[in-house]
Design a protein around this motif. Structure first.
Motif, mmCIF file in Angstrom:
data_model
loop_
_atom_site.group_PDB
_atom_site.id
_atom_site.type_symbol
_atom_site.label_atom_id
_atom_site.label_comp_id
_atom_site.label_asym_id
_atom_site.label_seq_id
_atom_site.Cartn_x
_atom_site.Cartn_y
_atom_site.Cartn_z
ATOM 1 N N LEU A 142 53.783 45.118 -12.546
ATOM 2 C CA LEU A 142 52.547 45.660 -13.125
ATOM 3 C C LEU A 142 52.676 47.131 -13.495
ATOM 4 N N GLY A 143 53.775 47.760 -13.120
ATOM 5 C CA GLY A 143 53.963 49.164 -13.446
ATOM 6 C C GLY A 143 52.878 50.040 -12.850
ATOM 7 N N GLU A 144 52.280 50.901 -13.689
ATOM 8 C CA GLU A 144 51.230 51.798 -13.211
ATOM 9 C C GLU A 144 49.989 51.051 -12.741
ATOM 10 N N ARG A 145 49.849 49.816 -13.149
ATOM 11 C CA ARG A 145 48.689 49.012 -12.749
ATOM 12 C C ARG A 145 48.815 48.456 -11.324
ATOM 13 N N ALA A 146 49.978 48.567 -10.730
ATOM 14 C CA ALA A 146 50.194 47.977 -9.408
ATOM 15 C C ALA A 146 49.190 48.483 -8.383
ATOM 16 N N SER A 147 48.828 49.750 -8.480
ATOM 17 C CA SER A 147 47.877 50.324 -7.526
ATOM 18 C C SER A 147 46.468 49.778 -7.719
ATOM 19 N N GLN A 148 46.232 49.101 -8.863
ATOM 20 C CA GLN A 148 44.914 48.536 -9.139
ATOM 21 C C GLN A 148 44.800 47.072 -8.717
ATOM 22 N N LEU A 149 45.802 46.546 -8.030
ATOM 23 C CA LEU A 149 45.743 45.187 -7.513
ATOM 24 C C LEU A 149 45.105 45.212 -6.129
ATOM 25 N N ARG A 150 44.019 44.456 -5.971
ATOM 26 C CA ARG A 150 43.309 44.436 -4.692
ATOM 27 C C ARG A 150 44.215 43.933 -3.574
ATOM 28 N N LYS A 151 44.185 44.638 -2.460
ATOM 29 C CA LYS A 151 44.927 44.213 -1.286
ATOM 30 C C LYS A 151 44.082 43.226 -0.477
ATOM 31 N N GLY A 152 44.736 42.261 0.127
ATOM 32 C CA GLY A 152 44.035 41.295 0.961
ATOM 33 C C GLY A 152 43.643 41.904 2.294
#
Length: 537
Positions: A142-152
Motif C-alpha cells: 500500500l506504500g504511503e497508504r499503509a498507515s491508513q489501514l485499520r488495525k484489528g
C-alpha cells in the motif's frame, strides 16, 4: 467545493470496497469516502471469513454442497421474514462475486473444512467447508497508504486456519517466532488482510479513497434522484457529485444510543465494532424516504468489558466465542442458574440474553456471569488477562462459591446447587440439560486435551472467579430495504433512483438468522458487487 464522479461509495469495509472495485472495474470514476482516519470499518477487526455455500473451494472428496441445500438452510434461518428473491440472489451470486474478486485482486481463499455452520442440525446445513478464510497480506504494497489501514483489536498476523491448528485459546502454543517476523515485515492477517487486499486493488483501479470524510446528507435533483453526497472532510463541507449514483456501505448503528434504544428494543450496550458506526447511512436513507427492514436485529453476541480496555477512544468489548466453550466454567444468571449451552453460537446466545421475564418484569438473564475455577484461570487467556498474571479488579474472585456469589450479586444457594448438579454430570462428560459438548459446532472449539468431553469438566477447587458478560453485537443488521441489485426501496416499494445499500447499513438478506462464520461479510460483498455492477449498467 464540488467534485465530479460517476459513483460515490460511503464506507470502506468489505462491502464498500467490493462495491467500489465492482464499479471501477467497469470503467466508472469512483470516490470512496471513509468517516474514520483509517480504512477498513468493522471488517478490519473481524476474522475476515466469508461464508460461501456450494463453492469451488470445498476440499476434494468432501460431501458435495448444492444450491438447494443452501437455500433450504438460509430459508429456515430467515423464518419467513425475508423476500425469497434476496435469499436466492445471495446464494446464486456468492460464487460469481468470489470469481470476480479472484480475478481482480490478490485474495487467496481457502475452505475451512472443520468450521461448521452455526445451526448444523438444520436441514441444508453443513458440518464444515462453507466458511472461507483469507491469507496474510503485506501492507508494504500500500506504500504511503499503509498507515491508513485499520488495525484489528489484536495486531497478531495470524490466519484462522493457523489458529485452528495451533489452538485459538492456547496462544502459548503459537509460533511466536514466525509471528514476530511477520509483524516486523508489515504483514497482517484475518480482517485486516482482507481489507488491505481489497483496498490495494481499488487503488490500482483508480478509486479515489478519502479518509476523515463523514457523509452527512444525500444530494438529489428536482426529480428526486440521488446525484451526490455532502461530506465533512477534515471539517470542510464538500459535495461529491455522483452521476450514476451513491452506494451506502457505512456500517450499522450500534454505537448510536438513540437509534439502539428506538429500534433494537433490548439493552444492547456492548458493541464490538469500531465506534464510528453511528448510523450515518441509516439517517441519510431515512431522510430520503427509504423503507426499513429487520430493524430489531443485530449480529448478537455476549461480550467481556475489561476495565481500561479501549479502541479508538471508546470502550473495547471483546467477543467470547472461544472462551465460553472451554471446560471448567459455566454461565449463570442472577439466580445462579444456567440457561443455555455455553458453547452455542454467539448470535443465538445473544438472543437468550434478550429473553424477557414478564412475571418479574426484567430481563431474565441479564446480568449474567462466566463462573470458573482456578484451573481454568491458570489455563486460558480471558480478555486482556493471561494465566499467571495478577487478577484485575473487574474479575471477581473469592475462596468459595458462596462468597463469590455474594460479591457478584448472584443467589448463593442457587449457584451452589447449580454447580453441584453440573459437576455430577460433567464428571461423566455429559450435559443432559443443555447438551453442551454434543454438537459439531460446540466441538469445533473447546480444549482437546480435556477428556472425555473437550467442552466439559467439573468446577474444581477454588479460588473461584466471575466475569460479567454483556449483551453486545458485532454490528446491527437492519436498515433500508433493497432489491436484488442492492437498490434502495421507498415505502411504496419503488426504487429511490441513484441510491444503493449493502453491508450492515442495509436490511440483511438473512433476516434474524446467521448462517455461519463469514456470513456478515459475504452478504455485504455480494450486494456490494451487484450494486457496483448496477451503477455501470
Amino acid at each position: 467545493m464540488t467534485e465530479e464522479n460517476d459513483a460515490v461509495i460511503i464506507g470502506s469495509g468489505a462491502a464498500g470496497l467490493t462495491a467500489a472495485l465492482s464499479a471501477a472495474s467497469l470503467g466508472l470514476r469512483v470516490t470512496l469516502l471513509e468517516k474514520a482516519p483509517v480504512f477498513g470499518g468493522t471488517t478490519a477487526v473481524s476474522g475476515g471469513s466469508v461464508w460461501a455455500p456450494n463453492s469451488k473451494y470445498l476440499e476434494r472428496g468432501s460431501r458435495p454442497d448444492s444450491r438447494e441445500d443452501a437455500l433450504t438452510y438460509v430459508r429456515a434461518l430467515a423464518l419467513g421474514r425475508v423476500d425469497d428473491r434476496l435469499i436466492e440472489t445471495f446464494v446464486d451470486t456468492i460464487n460469481p462475486t468470489l470469481d470476480f474478486l479472484e480475478k481482480e485482486t490478490a485474495i487467496e481463499f481457502s475452505s475451512n473444512p472443520h468450521h461448521p455452520d452455526y445451526q448444523p442440525h438444520l436441514p441444508g446445513a453443513r458440518e464444515g467447508g462453507r466458511t472461507l478464510q483469507v491469507g496474510i497480506y503485506d501492507t508494504n504494497l500500500l506504500g504511503e497508504r499503509a498507515s491508513q489501514l485499520r488495525k484489528g483489536h489484536s495486531s497478531v498476523p495470524i490466519t484462522r486456519l493457523e489458529g485452528d491448528a495451533w489452538g485459538m485459546e492456547r496462544p502459548e502454543r503459537w509460533d511466536w517466532k514466525l509471528l514476530a517476523e511477520r509483524v516486523a515485515s508489515g504483514l497482517v492477517g484475518m480482517g485486516a488482510s482482507l481489507v488491505g487486499t481489497l483496498l490495494d486493488a481499488c487503488l490500482k483501479k483508480g478509486v479515489q479513497a478519502v479518509v476523515n470524510a463523514r457523509a452527512v446528507e444525500l444530494d438529489r435533483d428536482p426529480q428526486g434522484r440521488v446525484v451526490g453526497v455532502y461530506a465533512e472532510v477534515d471539517g470542510e463541507r464538500r459535495l461529491f457529485r455522483a452521476t450514476k449514483g451513491v452506494i451506502l456501505a457505512s456500517g450499522g448503528f450500534e454505537w448510536n444510543r438513540e437509534l439502539v434504544d428506538n429500534f433494537l428494543g433490548v439493552p444492547c450496550d456492548a458493541p464490538a465494532s469500531p465506534p464510528a458506526n453511528e448510523g450515518d447511512g441509516l439517517n441519510m436513507a431515512m431522510a430520503v424516504g427509504a423503507a426499513l427492514g429487520n430493524m430489531s436485529e443485530a449480529w448478537w453476541g455476549p461480550m467481556i468489558a475489561a476495565s481500561g480496555d479501549s479502541y479508538d477512544g471508546a470502550p473495547l468489548y471483546r467477543p467470547t466465542s472461544g472462551l465460553r466453550t472451554l471446560p471448567g466454567g459455566i454461565i449463570v444468571n442472577r439466580k445462579g442458574r444456567r440457561f443455555l449451552d455455553e458453547a452455542m453460537n454467539y448470535n443465538d446466545f445473544g438472543k437468550m440474553l434478550a429473553a424477557f421475564d414478564s412475571h418479574d418484569y426484567e430481563y431474565a438473564n441479564l446480568p449474567c456471569w462466566l463462573v470458573f475455577d482456578e484451573r481454568f484461570r491458570q489455563s486460558y487467556p480471558i480478555a486482556t488477562v493471561t494465566p499467571g498474571t495478577p487478577t484485575p479488579h473487574w474479575m471477581l474472585t473469592a475462596p468459595t462459591l458462596a462468597e463469590l456469589a455474594e460479591a457478584a450479586g448472584i443467589d448463593p444457594a442457587g449457584l451452589g446447587a447449580q454447580v453441584e448438579e453440573f459437576n455430577g454430570h460433567a464428571a461423566k462428560g455429559v450435559d443432559p440439560v443443555f447438551h453442551r459438548g454434543e454438537s459439531v459446532y460446540d466441538l469445533y472449539r473447546g480444549d482437546p486435551e480435556v477428556t472425555p468431553n473437550r467442552n466439559l469438566r467439573p468446577l474444581e477447587s477454588g479460588p473461584y472467579y466471575a466475569v460479567q458478560l454483556h449483551l453486545g453485537a458485532l454490528g446491527t443488521k437492519g436498515g433500508p430495504l433493497t432489491d436484488t441489485e442492492g437498490a434502495v426501496l421507498d415505502t411504496h416499494g419503488a426504487r429511490i433512483p441513484g441510491l444503493y445499500a449493502c453491508g450492515n447499513v442495509a436490511s440483511s438478506p438473512f433476516g434474524p438468522g446467521y448462517p455461519g462464520a463469514g456470513a456478515t461479510l459475504a452478504a455485504g460483498m455480494v450486494f456490494g458487487y451487484l450494486s457496483g455492477q448496477a451503477l455501470a449498467g
